[in-house]
Design a protein around this motif. Structure first.
Motif, PDB file in Angstrom:
ATOM      1  N   LEU A 198       1.046  -1.267   0.066  1.00 52.31           N
ATOM      2  CA  LEU A 198      -0.508  -0.190  -0.067  1.00 52.31           C
ATOM      3  C   LEU A 198       1.037   0.963   0.049  1.00 52.31           C
ATOM      4  O   LEU A 198       1.946   1.229   0.892  1.00 52.31           O
ATOM      5  CB  LEU A 198      -0.576  -0.012   1.674  1.00 52.31           C
ATOM      6  CG  LEU A 198      -1.658  -1.796   1.443  1.00 52.31           C
ATOM      7  CD1 LEU A 198      -2.174  -0.672   2.552  1.00 52.31           C
ATOM      8  CD2 LEU A 198      -2.726  -1.654  -0.031  1.00 52.31           C
ATOM      9  N   SER A 199       0.765   1.946  -0.605  1.00 52.23           N
ATOM     10  CA  SER A 199       0.741   3.546  -1.210  1.00 52.23           C
ATOM     11  C   SER A 199       0.101   4.636  -0.014  1.00 52.23           C
ATOM     12  O   SER A 199      -1.287   4.362   0.333  1.00 52.23           O
ATOM     13  CB  SER A 199       1.328   4.084  -2.025  1.00 52.23           C
ATOM     14  OG  SER A 199       2.089   3.041  -2.598  1.00 52.23           O
ATOM     15  N   THR A 251      -4.426  -8.863  10.724  1.00 49.80           N
ATOM     16  CA  THR A 251      -3.496  -8.392   9.623  1.00 49.80           C
ATOM     17  C   THR A 251      -2.382  -7.824  10.075  1.00 49.80           C
ATOM     18  O   THR A 251      -2.609  -7.018  11.035  1.00 49.80           O
ATOM     19  CB  THR A 251      -4.243  -8.027   8.571  1.00 49.80           C
ATOM     20  OG1 THR A 251      -5.484  -8.750   8.542  1.00 49.80           O
ATOM     21  CG2 THR A 251      -3.468  -7.706   7.280  1.00 49.80           C
ATOM     22  N   ASN A 252      -1.231  -7.742   9.505  1.00 42.62           N
ATOM     23  CA  ASN A 252      -0.092  -7.287  10.189  1.00 42.62           C
ATOM     24  C   ASN A 252       0.157  -5.897   8.595  1.00 42.62           C
ATOM     25  O   ASN A 252       0.237  -6.458   7.851  1.00 42.62           O
ATOM     26  CB  ASN A 252       0.868  -7.470   9.704  1.00 42.62           C
ATOM     27  CG  ASN A 252       1.231  -9.323  11.038  1.00 42.62           C
ATOM     28  OD1 ASN A 252       0.756 -10.171  10.868  1.00 42.62           O
ATOM     29  ND2 ASN A 252       2.267  -8.975  12.464  1.00 42.62           N
ATOM     30  N   PHE A 253       1.109  -5.244   9.197  1.00 40.00           N
ATOM     31  CA  PHE A 253       1.501  -3.964   8.136  1.00 40.00           C
ATOM     32  C   PHE A 253       2.652  -3.931   8.034  1.00 40.00           C
ATOM     33  O   PHE A 253       3.143  -3.173   9.851  1.00 40.00           O
ATOM     34  CB  PHE A 253       0.556  -3.143   8.595  1.00 40.00           C
ATOM     35  CG  PHE A 253      -1.303  -3.116   7.370  1.00 40.00           C
ATOM     36  CD1 PHE A 253      -1.690  -3.398   8.488  1.00 40.00           C
ATOM     37  CD2 PHE A 253      -1.279  -2.660   6.699  1.00 40.00           C
ATOM     38  CE1 PHE A 253      -3.567  -3.593   8.110  1.00 40.00           C
ATOM     39  CE2 PHE A 253      -2.419  -3.167   5.770  1.00 40.00           C
ATOM     40  CZ  PHE A 253      -3.286  -3.142   6.533  1.00 40.00           C
ATOM     41  N   PHE A 254       3.687  -3.791   8.067  1.00 40.41           N
ATOM     42  CA  PHE A 254       4.835  -3.274   7.943  1.00 40.41           C
ATOM     43  C   PHE A 254       5.350  -2.079   7.571  1.00 40.41           C
ATOM     44  O   PHE A 254       5.214  -2.049   6.018  1.00 40.41           O
ATOM     45  CB  PHE A 254       5.749  -4.331   7.614  1.00 40.41           C
ATOM     46  CG  PHE A 254       7.672  -4.006   7.328  1.00 40.41           C
ATOM     47  CD1 PHE A 254       8.578  -4.400   8.702  1.00 40.41           C
ATOM     48  CD2 PHE A 254       8.206  -4.076   6.545  1.00 40.41           C
ATOM     49  CE1 PHE A 254       9.922  -4.292   8.540  1.00 40.41           C
ATOM     50  CE2 PHE A 254       9.896  -3.853   6.442  1.00 40.41           C
ATOM     51  CZ  PHE A 254      10.639  -3.515   7.044  1.00 40.41           C
ATOM     52  N   GLU A 293       5.388   3.416   1.458  1.00 41.67           N
ATOM     53  CA  GLU A 293       4.846   2.569   1.455  1.00 41.67           C
ATOM     54  C   GLU A 293       4.644   1.167   2.648  1.00 41.67           C
ATOM     55  O   GLU A 293       6.260   1.468   3.319  1.00 41.67           O
ATOM     56  CB  GLU A 293       5.859   1.159   0.246  1.00 41.67           C
ATOM     57  CG  GLU A 293       5.876   2.116  -1.142  1.00 41.67           C
ATOM     58  CD  GLU A 293       6.502   0.801  -2.413  1.00 41.67           C
ATOM     59  OE1 GLU A 293       6.714   1.070  -3.711  1.00 41.67           O
ATOM     60  OE2 GLU A 293       7.579   0.491  -2.251  1.00 41.67           O
ATOM     61  N   MET A 294       4.018   0.290   2.668  1.00 38.34           N
ATOM     62  CA  MET A 294       3.826  -0.447   3.642  1.00 38.34           C
ATOM     63  C   MET A 294       3.063  -1.597   3.201  1.00 38.34           C
ATOM     64  O   MET A 294       2.500  -1.980   1.943  1.00 38.34           O
ATOM     65  CB  MET A 294       3.241   0.455   4.498  1.00 38.34           C
ATOM     66  CG  MET A 294       1.297   0.712   4.525  1.00 38.34           C
ATOM     67  SD  MET A 294       0.687   1.498   5.906  1.00 38.34           S
ATOM     68  CE  MET A 294      -0.093   1.470   5.397  1.00 38.34           C
ATOM     69  N   MET A 295       3.807  -3.083   3.381  1.00 34.63           N
ATOM     70  CA  MET A 295       3.263  -3.748   3.630  1.00 34.63           C
ATOM     71  C   MET A 295       2.520  -5.241   4.372  1.00 34.63           C
ATOM     72  O   MET A 295       1.967  -4.667   5.691  1.00 34.63           O
ATOM     73  CB  MET A 295       4.828  -4.667   3.417  1.00 34.63           C
ATOM     74  CG  MET A 295       4.118  -6.075   2.999  1.00 34.63           C
ATOM     75  SD  MET A 295       4.063  -6.571   1.244  1.00 34.63           S
ATOM     76  CE  MET A 295       6.073  -6.228   0.762  1.00 34.63           C
TER      77      MET A 295
END
Length: 261
Positions: A49-50, A204-207, A241-243
């Protein structure tokens, strides 16, 4: 439906995650209202995601907390010592001249974390930026059908302090991920799944890296390609950005950061 998730903030200091700095990845942990008998996802489904770095200037936010310029955030391992962020009397270690490289990494990581936790920038992240990222980025792009999003109030900002190999280490250093002998000195996070620590299967994870430099290789987070397959690869992301990924099921780790950022 209610959806829960976790944020990693990572700062590469030599990388910073907003598991935040990884926001160095980052963690945002959430408890779903009800998961029922929802089956676990067994295949990795990732999505980048941006976000607008002018609307969410996270690098500047972290740099302000650490009293440095945003361009310096990825080089603090060269520019600062633990004493720069902590009263000397509170650092129980040998004098800097006799301190081992491992001890310096550990102390600098601890000092940076404490400095961030005590800052007004952290409060601004938690009270302003985080709710808007959840609503306007995550909610809009990937969870638009969810009625409610639950997230951890204080995602962890991880400082993955760089510790490049010394010349005498190059020939013998174990580059296997995870290391064949277990957890190497300098590791930020050992091999694990979030399920092992009681996280819910619906999470859900976000990096989210927060340094201007590229996040890649050992300054990033390594995640297994399929359950118990042993094929670990690092996330590669740019600032902004994030994953989105599944840390509950898939094993992951952050080995010693042998990059120069």
């Amino acid at each position: 439906m209610c959806k829960s998730f976790k944020f990693w903030l990572l700062s590469a200091i030599s990388t910073v995650f907003l598991s935040l700095l990884s926001v160095a990845a980052a963690a945002l942990t959430a408890q779903p209202a009800a998961t029922g008998n929802r089956p676990k996802v067994q295949m990795r489904h990732e999505r980048i995601l941006s976000f607008d770095t002018k609307e969410f200037p996270l690098c500047e936010l972290v740099a302000d907390a650490l009293d440095c310029h945003p361009n310096e955030l990825g080089q603090l391992h060269l520019l600062r010592e633990p004493e720069d962020y902590c009263e000397q009397g509170k650092i129980r270690a040998k004098l800097a001249s006799t301190r081992t490289p491992l001890r310096r990494v550990e102390l600098l990581r601890r000092a940076l974390t404490t400095k961030w936790k005590m800052s007004n920038s952290r409060k601004q992240w938690e009270n302003d930026f985080l709710p808007r990222i959840v609503r306007d980025v995550v909610g809009t792009e990937v969870m638009e059908n969810e009625q409610q999003l639950i997230y951890q109030r204080s995602p962890m900002l991880r400082f993955h302090v760089a510790w490049p190999l010394e010349p005498e280490e190059v020939a013998t250093y174990d580059h296997t991920v995870p290391p064949l002998g277990g957890r190497n000195p300098g590791t930020l996070a050992g091999l694990h799944t979030d399920e092992e620590y009681g996280h819910p299967p619906g999470e859900t994870n976000f990096f989210l890296p927060v340094t201007l430099s590229q996040t890649f290789g050992t300054n990033s987070l390594y995640v297994e390609g399929d359950v118990q397959r042993g094929d670990f690869e690092p996330f590669e992301l740019s600032y902004g950005e994030m994953m989105m990924w599944n840390g509950n099921t898939f094993r992951h780790c952050s080995p010693r950061n042998i990059s120069n950022q």
